[in-house]
Scaffold this active site. Sequence first.
Site, PDB file in Angstrom:
ATOM      1  N   LYS B 184     -33.594  -2.236  36.816  1.00 16.27           N
ATOM      2  CA  LYS B 184     -34.581  -1.807  35.826  1.00 16.27           C
ATOM      3  C   LYS B 184     -34.481  -0.306  35.608  1.00 16.27           C
ATOM      4  CE  LYS B 184     -38.755  -0.251  35.940  1.00 16.27           C
ATOM      5  NZ  LYS B 184     -38.912   0.680  34.812  1.00 16.27           N
ATOM      6  N   GLU B 258     -35.345   6.312  47.887  1.00 19.73           N
ATOM      7  CA  GLU B 258     -35.023   7.728  47.664  1.00 19.73           C
ATOM      8  C   GLU B 258     -36.203   8.316  46.900  1.00 19.73           C
ATOM      9  OE1 GLU B 258     -32.575   9.290  48.856  1.00 19.73           O
ATOM     10  OE2 GLU B 258     -31.144   7.722  49.400  1.00 19.73           O
ATOM     11  N   CYS B 292     -35.228  15.398  42.347  1.00 19.74           N
ATOM     12  CA  CYS B 292     -35.997  15.160  43.564  1.00 19.74           C
ATOM     13  C   CYS B 292     -35.618  16.143  44.663  1.00 19.74           C
ATOM     14  CB  CYS B 292     -35.829  13.730  44.049  1.00 19.74           C
ATOM     15  SG  CYS B 292     -34.123  13.219  44.170  1.00 19.74           S
ATOM     16  N   GLU B 389     -45.038  17.944  44.635  1.00 22.48           N
ATOM     17  CA  GLU B 389     -43.815  17.968  43.847  1.00 22.48           C
ATOM     18  C   GLU B 389     -44.208  18.124  42.372  1.00 22.48           C
ATOM     19  OE1 GLU B 389     -41.549  14.302  43.660  1.00 22.48           O
ATOM     20  OE2 GLU B 389     -39.683  15.454  43.726  1.00 22.48           O
TER      21      GLU B 389
END
Lengths: 300, 478
Positions: B184, B258, B292, B389
């Site tokens: 996806k 991850e 990331c 983040e």
Amino acid sequence: MSEKSEQQRLSVLKTYKLYVGGKFPRSESGRVYEVSDSKGKWLANAPQSSRKDARDAVVAARKAVGGWAGATAYNRGQVLYRVAEMLEGRRAQFVHEVADAEGLSKSRAAEQVEATIDRWVWYAGWTDKIAQVVGGGNPVAGPYFNLSSPEPTGVVVVLAPQESSFLGLVSVVAPVIATGNTAVVVASERSPLPALSLGEVLATSDVPGGVVNVLSGRTAEIATPLASHQDVNAIDLAGADEVLAKELEIAAADNLKRVLRPQPVDDWAATPGIDRMTAFLETKTVWHPTGSLGASGSSY
Amino acid sequence: MASAFDYAPAPESRSVVDIAPSYGLFIDGEFVEAADGKVFKTVSPSTEEVLSEIAQAGEADVDRAVAAARRAFAKWSALPGSERAKYLFRIARIIQERSRELAVLETLDNGKPIKETRDADLPLVAAHFFYYAGWADKLEHAGFGSAPKPLGVAGQVIPWNFPLLMLAWKIAPALATGNTVVLKPAETTPLSALFFADVCRQAGLPKGVVNILPGYGDTGAALVAHPDVNKVAFTGSTAVGKEIARTVAGTRKKLTLELGGKGANIVFDDAPIDQAVEGIVNGIFFNQGQVCCAGSRLLVQESIQDELLDSLKRRLSTLRLGDPLDKNTDIGAINSAEQLSRITSLVEKGTAEGAEPWSPECELPSSGYWFAPTLFTNVTQAHTIARDEIFGPVLSVLTFRTPDEAVAKANNTQYGLSAGVWSEKGSRILAVAGKLRAGVVWSNTFNKFDPTSPFGGYKESGFGREGGRHGLEAYLDV
């Protein structure tokens, strides 16, 4: 002599205690529970650890991480081998305890204990080899050098197998500490005595306090706060049944603990692979440029 | 800073890519409509132009795709490794041949500069397929036993920041090890995955081995929860990662995650300043900071703070923000309105909490989603912008005095994905790198990737590694 044989000598019983931070505390809750042999005969009262005991054990294990993970692999191997030496010296005691705990004959129990000592020696030899087996240099396409090395995850909670009170126990504890993690071990609920005695061996074998912490009591009661503890990095669910394992795995997701699900083990005596070590290792990849010296003289 | 002279526009041509007005789901080798007929639009973040209308997969489609992957699994996994290898080599070659087309497509759908899709994303995508192609017939030598087995059907959910690269990271090792996949892509960047379906067609890949299901979070959730999926791989936010970990709890599904990061980029007083500045810029402004492993926390030794910040500001003033298709563009568009508002609100919070923002003079285009490169000084560890983040072009600058303090501050985060160390002193680099709790440590460089090198995080940055020999483990029954 004759007087003594007429009158049976009353043996000295041992008060079993927890092993936390290199010391032997009772449970802070003051609780104990009855441990009996396979025929229902009373063996001892084991400490019944509380949530507070579990948290104290994590504090002790965390404190020990730096020193243990930072020790050289050679040194960790020496310390682990020393444990095997101590175990060998206490062979008779463990044969007795394992026979009682698991309802085995003396000779079957002796086999278990010998296999356990040999298992410990096997892991002692792994400390300075695992990095070479699972790490290494990577041939990157560019002027860079990089190396991948395994590092311990940190504080690992180990729910020891319920049935195999000594061989199973050592088979799950040794791989965790061989690789530089520290452990909070929850002993087999029904047969905790070999685990508590192992604590006495560790205390006298150069293993720094806090590297292994042994709790006895109700597995579910102790494991629940440990699985949700934010300062625990990983958990081995070997000693949890299916329902408890799922519950603990969900709790462990809160801080993304590394989880080793219960693995079907037909025979603890069979040679283990390296999976129980790698389950609690991280891989760190360090890069550095290898380009030739620039005009500025910098090696960037 | 006024530039001495302007650059003439140097746009890459759009004509190399032919985007259809609509796309279906790719299931069992065919493009099909969603069972419930739902569609959504994907737009170009730099212009808000609608690029195409995409079928939106629902639960019934997840069922269909997983069933197709299951059917394909028996044959695919039984194929000799050398044959699977050849399919992957073919895919790698076709990606190289269509590299320009895919780079332009990715830039249109994602908003990132063509310079990056052309020079970073696409070469790495091809390299990943080449690398794992070579493993397909050598798995018994990979250190996972003499006969490692695939897991079955892999359900893979990837993010929008590197759409095609994340696809490659997931699909290449899965196929090499004999698994079949249902992937996806993210709802804002579905196009390159659908073009990849066409690459699979050209490569003659057997039907059902790769299935692509565009959709939103609920599509991903249905895929992850599907009882006939054996392996779940996810790249994305830590919050979603935790939810997925809860979903697969108590099952036998193998999971790799991850997740997010808050990478520390540590600059010591003996670092080569000019190179460090380049590394800092690359660390946080590459891909608009939507990375990331971005070096979003700059830890600079106090004694060189002023010199470094002057240099850094001077360098930021030369960055060119604008049309991502322009070959001179350094900073492209933010991927979506939603992401832009997240960045904006975190930056507002940073200012409100007392940190000082600075941006170079920078004209933002009137349409599309844009955010000027920003750095914050006067940041403390307690500030939200030093902890959360941001996933945007925003750098928080903190200082330290001793190496121990640098390590303590670098590790003071729930994340553990990446870190950087800048120093001319080898022993210091190795000592600090050894103490950092991060899966990737770049010394005197930053944001380097290579298919041979394992990548992944410590702590709440997830578990499992992608890339290298280590990356095979996620797709093998070991």
